[in-house]
Motif scaffolding. Structure first.
Motif, short mmCIF file in Angstrom:
data_model
loop_
_atom_site.label_atom_id
_atom_site.label_comp_id
_atom_site.label_asym_id
_atom_site.label_seq_id
_atom_site.Cartn_x
_atom_site.Cartn_y
_atom_site.Cartn_z
N GLY A 69 0.80 -1.22 0.00
CA GLY A 69 0.00 0.00 0.00
C GLY A 69 0.83 1.26 0.00
O GLY A 69 0.28 2.36 0.12
N TRP A 104 2.93 -8.11 7.35
CA TRP A 104 1.94 -7.05 7.10
C TRP A 104 1.12 -7.34 5.86
O TRP A 104 1.63 -7.82 4.84
CB TRP A 104 2.74 -5.79 6.89
CG TRP A 104 2.07 -4.46 6.83
CD1 TRP A 104 0.96 -4.03 7.46
CD2 TRP A 104 2.57 -3.32 6.11
NE1 TRP A 104 0.72 -2.71 7.21
CE2 TRP A 104 1.70 -2.25 6.37
CE3 TRP A 104 3.68 -3.10 5.29
CZ2 TRP A 104 1.90 -0.97 5.83
CZ3 TRP A 104 3.87 -1.84 4.75
CH2 TRP A 104 3.00 -0.79 5.00
N HIS A 105 -0.16 -7.03 5.94
CA HIS A 105 -1.02 -6.91 4.76
C HIS A 105 -1.89 -5.69 5.01
O HIS A 105 -2.57 -5.62 6.03
CB HIS A 105 -1.88 -8.16 4.57
CG HIS A 105 -2.57 -8.23 3.24
ND1 HIS A 105 -3.43 -7.24 2.78
CD2 HIS A 105 -2.54 -9.18 2.27
CE1 HIS A 105 -3.89 -7.59 1.58
NE2 HIS A 105 -3.37 -8.74 1.25
N VAL A 106 -1.88 -4.72 4.10
CA VAL A 106 -2.58 -3.46 4.39
C VAL A 106 -4.07 -3.54 4.13
O VAL A 106 -4.83 -2.68 4.59
CB VAL A 106 -1.99 -2.27 3.58
CG1 VAL A 106 -0.50 -2.13 3.84
CG2 VAL A 106 -2.28 -2.39 2.09
N VAL A 109 -6.21 -0.36 2.93
CA VAL A 109 -5.33 0.82 2.99
C VAL A 109 -4.33 0.73 1.84
O VAL A 109 -3.12 0.79 2.01
CB VAL A 109 -4.60 0.92 4.35
CG1 VAL A 109 -3.94 2.29 4.48
CG2 VAL A 109 -5.57 0.71 5.50
N SER A 110 -4.86 0.55 0.65
CA SER A 110 -4.06 0.41 -0.56
C SER A 110 -4.75 1.17 -1.67
O SER A 110 -5.72 1.90 -1.43
CB SER A 110 -3.89 -1.08 -0.91
OG SER A 110 -3.02 -1.24 -2.02
N HIS A 182 1.34 -8.17 12.37
CA HIS A 182 0.81 -6.80 12.45
C HIS A 182 -0.73 -6.86 12.46
O HIS A 182 -1.37 -6.98 11.43
CB HIS A 182 1.30 -6.00 11.25
CG HIS A 182 1.17 -4.51 11.43
ND1 HIS A 182 0.32 -3.91 12.34
CD2 HIS A 182 1.79 -3.46 10.78
CE1 HIS A 182 0.42 -2.60 12.25
NE2 HIS A 182 1.31 -2.30 11.32
N ASN A 185 -3.35 -0.72 13.67
CA ASN A 185 -3.30 0.46 12.79
C ASN A 185 -4.25 0.42 11.60
O ASN A 185 -3.99 1.06 10.58
CB ASN A 185 -1.87 0.67 12.28
CG ASN A 185 -0.95 1.18 13.36
OD1 ASN A 185 -1.40 1.52 14.45
ND2 ASN A 185 0.34 1.22 13.08
N TYR A 187 -4.97 -1.94 9.47
CA TYR A 187 -4.62 -2.77 8.33
C TYR A 187 -5.46 -4.04 8.31
O TYR A 187 -6.39 -4.20 9.11
CB TYR A 187 -3.12 -3.05 8.35
CG TYR A 187 -2.30 -1.78 8.20
CD1 TYR A 187 -2.45 -0.97 7.06
CD2 TYR A 187 -1.43 -1.35 9.19
CE1 TYR A 187 -1.72 0.21 6.92
CE2 TYR A 187 -0.70 -0.17 9.07
CZ TYR A 187 -0.86 0.61 7.93
OH TYR A 187 -0.16 1.78 7.79
N GLN A 191 -8.89 -4.84 10.27
CA GLN A 191 -10.14 -4.70 9.53
C GLN A 191 -11.05 -5.89 9.77
O GLN A 191 -12.28 -5.74 9.86
CB GLN A 191 -9.84 -4.54 8.04
CG GLN A 191 -9.16 -3.23 7.66
CD GLN A 191 -8.46 -3.29 6.32
OE1 GLN A 191 -8.89 -4.01 5.42
NE2 GLN A 191 -7.37 -2.56 6.19
N ASN A 242 -5.90 5.04 9.98
CA ASN A 242 -6.46 4.46 8.74
C ASN A 242 -7.93 4.08 8.87
O ASN A 242 -8.38 3.06 8.35
CB ASN A 242 -5.63 3.24 8.32
CG ASN A 242 -4.20 3.60 8.03
OD1 ASN A 242 -3.93 4.53 7.26
ND2 ASN A 242 -3.25 2.89 8.64
#
Length: 376
Positions: A69, A104-106, A109-110, A182, A185, A187, A191, A242
């Motif tokens: 992202g 991490w995987h956003v 948020v990409s 993660h 925040n 992400y 979500q 985010n």
């Protein structure tokens, strides 16, 4: 010596830390722009901040192409990226330091400019990030409104679990000492956790137990690769980064933390709500709850807390038993010798927010250690 609690040893999984000053995971966007592999410059940056028996948590690192992202963030899903990270790890180990990789995987948020074929970003549900000033960064660095993401199919959620498991294995191949999941925040994993971003009706949505399922499956997958005592998890129960935020975080995060507590993990890592968690602006909330204070009773293992700490507040948190170690971010950027400065009472170099993201050595590897600074 200043701060005797902060500078006492701590056992984290199989590792004995010489002090409790941890480097927080910090997105810096300085990986190779074509391969998204770490470069020698990145190895130099981490090595500057490594000291014997100290823990660094490397920056958030996408586990798959769809998890990207931001431009210039390093991945951990290709051979080139594994090799690049190996150079970083070797440089840290040469200084006697320890280093975990944050996986991490956003999610939403990409932007489609990061996605294969220009597809929409993926998320638990088709809910876009909205609100005043909430903008996505494109692959070209422009700021645009967030797109409405595509909801993952149930079988695709299983593919996300497998991507995290493979990334954990790749991190092991690169020589890391452990991994951090993660889950903070705003992400992808958060979500799934939170009710306003997870509107699913399958086994990954609905009640708290179902919304927590993905985070727990991923954490358990990582423990099968590493052993539980080399895996940590990061959460931000009261964060707003985010577009995140649960109306009443206590029931959700009490369930999650109690479930994680059963796994025997290396540590749990909180972001305190006084920190924005996204690095785009200074945040100093007043009269907000403290995650470490509220949830400490539900967590028997090592607890790391992050978010705007000073040496004084870090010492107080550890002395009170609210946390076992403190992760420092922004002041670790501008003070590569931060543990020594805190211990010996040396002044801190202020950071330059304009150089946080992207670029080369400026604001990255050119901050001096205290001995190298000119004296008046």
């Amino acid at each position: 010596m200043n701060f005797p609690h902060l500078f006492s040893p701590l056992q984290v999984g199989p590792y004995r830390l010489q002090h409790r000053v941890v480097m927080a995971p910090l997105t810096r966007m300085r990986a190779d722009r074509s391969s998204f592999a770490p470069r020698p410059l990145n190895a130099e940056y981490y090595a500057q901040r490594a000291t014997p028996g100290a823990l660094l948590i490397a920056e958030a690192t996408p586990v798959m192409v769809t998890g990207r992202g931001n431009p210039g963030t390093p991945g951990i899903y290709s051979e080139a990226q594994i090799a690049g990270w190996r150079g970083v790890v070797d440089a840290v180990h040469a200084k006697g330091g320890l280093i975990f990789l944050q996986l991490w995987h956003v999610g939403r948020v990409s932007h489609s400019s990061f996605q294969p074929g220009g597809a929409l970003p993926v998320a638990p549900s088709a809910v876009a990030i909205a609100g005043n000033g909430m903008l996505a960064m494109t692959a070209g660095g422009k700021m645009v409104p967030y797109e409405t993401p595509r909801a993952l199919e149930t079988d695709e959620v299983g593919q996300i679990v497998e991507a995290f498991r493979q990334a954990a294995d790749n991190a092991k191949q690169a020589g890391f000492d452990g991994v951090e999941i993660h889950g903070a925040n705003g992400y992808l994993l958060e979500q799934f956790l939170q009710s306003h971003t997870n509107l699913r009706t399958d086994k990954y949505g609905g009640g708290i137990e179902n919304r927590a399922r993905l985070l727990l499956e991923i954490t358990e997958a990582a423990t099968r690769v590493w052993g539980a005592d080399r895996v940590g998890v990061r959460l931000s129960p009261y964060g707003i980064a985010n577009g995140s935020g649960e109306d009443d975080p206590m029931p959700l995060y009490t369930h999650v933390i109690k479930a994680l507590d059963q796994l025997g993990l290396a540590y749990l890592h909180f972001i305190e709500p006084r920190s924005s968690g996204a690095g785009r602006a200074e945040v100093n909330w007043q009269n907000v709850p403290s995650a470490m204070v509220l949830f400490r009773p539900h967590w028997r293992g090592v607890l790391i807390s992050a978010g705007g700490f000073t040496g004084e507040t870090a010492e107080a948190a550890i002395a009170a038993g609210h946390a076992d170690a403190i992760a420092f971010g922004r002041i670790f950027i501008s003070n590569p010798d931060l543990p020594r400065r805190l211990r010996d009472g040396f002044p801190l170099t202020p950071y330059n927010r304009a150089t946080f993201y992207g670029g080369e050595a400026a604001g990255y590897t050119d901050y001096p250690v205290y001995d190298g600074m000119a004296t008046a």
